[in-house]
Design a protein around this motif. Structure first.
Motif, PDB file in Angstrom:
ATOM      1  N   ASN A 192      63.211  35.886  45.776  1.00  0.00           N
ATOM      2  CA  ASN A 192      64.378  35.772  46.541  1.00  0.00           C
ATOM      3  C   ASN A 192      65.841  35.584  45.500  1.00  0.00           C
ATOM      4  O   ASN A 192      66.816  36.004  45.894  1.00  0.00           O
ATOM      5  N   ASN A 193      65.363  35.023  44.431  1.00  0.00           N
ATOM      6  CA  ASN A 193      66.635  34.675  43.596  1.00  0.00           C
ATOM      7  C   ASN A 193      66.685  35.797  42.667  1.00  0.00           C
ATOM      8  O   ASN A 193      67.175  35.481  41.393  1.00  0.00           O
ATOM      9  N   VAL A 194      65.547  36.653  42.635  1.00  0.00           N
ATOM     10  CA  VAL A 194      65.369  37.521  41.366  1.00  0.00           C
ATOM     11  C   VAL A 194      66.223  38.515  41.506  1.00  0.00           C
ATOM     12  O   VAL A 194      66.536  39.339  42.417  1.00  0.00           O
ATOM     13  N   ARG A 195      67.143  38.961  40.515  1.00  0.00           N
ATOM     14  CA  ARG A 195      68.227  39.806  40.480  1.00  0.00           C
ATOM     15  C   ARG A 195      68.114  41.110  39.241  1.00  0.00           C
ATOM     16  O   ARG A 195      67.543  40.493  38.089  1.00  0.00           O
ATOM     17  N   ASN A 196      68.263  42.133  39.506  1.00  0.00           N
ATOM     18  CA  ASN A 196      68.262  43.038  38.462  1.00  0.00           C
ATOM     19  C   ASN A 196      66.938  43.384  37.548  1.00  0.00           C
ATOM     20  O   ASN A 196      67.051  43.460  36.416  1.00  0.00           O
ATOM     21  N   LYS A 197      65.690  43.323  38.167  1.00  0.00           N
ATOM     22  CA  LYS A 197      64.605  43.336  37.514  1.00  0.00           C
ATOM     23  C   LYS A 197      63.715  44.479  38.320  1.00  0.00           C
ATOM     24  O   LYS A 197      63.965  44.866  39.333  1.00  0.00           O
ATOM     25  N   HIS A 198      62.522  44.550  37.595  1.00  0.00           N
ATOM     26  CA  HIS A 198      61.687  45.538  38.001  1.00  0.00           C
ATOM     27  C   HIS A 198      60.668  44.774  38.391  1.00  0.00           C
ATOM     28  O   HIS A 198      59.984  43.735  37.648  1.00  0.00           O
ATOM     29  N   THR A 199      59.732  44.789  39.636  1.00  0.00           N
ATOM     30  CA  THR A 199      58.872  43.923  40.234  1.00  0.00           C
ATOM     31  C   THR A 199      57.544  44.669  40.490  1.00  0.00           C
ATOM     32  O   THR A 199      57.786  45.774  41.384  1.00  0.00           O
ATOM     33  N   SER A 200      56.437  44.660  39.922  1.00  0.00           N
ATOM     34  CA  SER A 200      55.219  45.526  40.392  1.00  0.00           C
ATOM     35  C   SER A 200      54.431  44.634  41.286  1.00  0.00           C
ATOM     36  O   SER A 200      54.246  43.622  41.279  1.00  0.00           O
ATOM     37  N   ILE A 201      54.126  45.387  42.364  1.00  0.00           N
ATOM     38  CA  ILE A 201      53.326  44.910  43.703  1.00  0.00           C
ATOM     39  C   ILE A 201      51.894  45.355  43.355  1.00  0.00           C
ATOM     40  O   ILE A 201      51.840  46.299  43.404  1.00  0.00           O
ATOM     41  N   LEU A 202      51.168  44.203  43.291  1.00  0.00           N
ATOM     42  CA  LEU A 202      49.911  44.618  43.068  1.00  0.00           C
ATOM     43  C   LEU A 202      49.027  44.534  44.437  1.00  0.00           C
ATOM     44  O   LEU A 202      49.006  43.144  44.854  1.00  0.00           O
ATOM     45  N   SER A 203      48.489  45.396  44.885  1.00  0.00           N
ATOM     46  CA  SER A 203      47.721  45.359  46.080  1.00  0.00           C
ATOM     47  C   SER A 203      46.476  46.002  46.090  1.00  0.00           C
ATOM     48  O   SER A 203      46.239  47.078  45.453  1.00  0.00           O
ATOM     49  N   ASP A 204      45.433  45.611  47.138  1.00  0.00           N
ATOM     50  CA  ASP A 204      44.348  46.249  47.157  1.00  0.00           C
ATOM     51  C   ASP A 204      44.166  47.258  48.392  1.00  0.00           C
ATOM     52  O   ASP A 204      43.135  47.742  48.702  1.00  0.00           O
ATOM     53  N   ASN A 205      45.320  47.260  48.860  1.00  0.00           N
ATOM     54  CA  ASN A 205      45.508  48.191  50.071  1.00  0.00           C
ATOM     55  C   ASN A 205      46.148  49.424  49.704  1.00  0.00           C
ATOM     56  O   ASN A 205      47.496  49.582  49.303  1.00  0.00           O
ATOM     57  N   THR A 206      45.439  50.660  49.705  1.00  0.00           N
ATOM     58  CA  THR A 206      46.088  52.038  49.583  1.00  0.00           C
ATOM     59  C   THR A 206      47.439  52.270  50.302  1.00  0.00           C
ATOM     60  O   THR A 206      48.266  53.053  49.900  1.00  0.00           O
ATOM     61  N   THR A 207      47.478  51.966  51.825  1.00  0.00           N
ATOM     62  CA  THR A 207      48.574  52.009  52.567  1.00  0.00           C
ATOM     63  C   THR A 207      49.721  51.468  51.948  1.00  0.00           C
ATOM     64  O   THR A 207      50.781  51.957  51.969  1.00  0.00           O
TER      65      THR A 207
END
Length: 120
Positions: free
Chosen positions: A47-62
């Motif tokens: 919520n307080n992260v600004r101006n960054k790149h975030t990688s979402i790691l998921s085991d779900n292809t959808t």
């Protein structure tokens, strides 16, 4: 990020979150729950992260496909994916989604199974 029909869990750096799905939500399709888990994870942990790149790691292809702006035939999935991207854009963040095999998603998997009635 990880979810199962009982709960959802996420890890960012050294911060973790876990919570149960409500009985009504738990009845939804697993792909919808996975996308919602991403959204709740971002709201809780970024919520307080600004101006960054975030990688979402998921085991779900959808989840991977929708979050990488691939879209879906499901209106519900597209609505959630749009919420995810709006959340990121409001904070000037960039998201990318990467597949993480379930057997390697140990920390988030633990968080969706063992927690102390925390809610998102």
């Amino acid at each position: 990020m990880h979810q199962n029909k009982g709960g959802k869990g996420a890890v960012r750096d050294h911060h973790t979150m876990g919570s149960w799905w409500s009985p009504t939500k738990a009845e939804k399709h697993t792909n919808e729950l996975k996308l919602k888990a991403v959204f709740f994870s971002l709201c809780s942990l970024c919520n307080n992260v600004r101006n960054k790149h975030t990688s979402i790691l998921s085991d779900n292809t959808t989840t991977i496909y929708c979050n990488n702006m691939g879209g879906s035939k499901s209106r519900a999935y597209n609505i959630i994916a749009k919420e995810i991207w709006q959340f990121a854009l409001e904070r000037n963040n960039f998201l990318s989604s990467v597949h993480l095999p379930g057997m390697r998603n140990i920390l988030a998997d633990r968080e969706c199974r063992v927690f102390n009635d925390r809610t998102w």
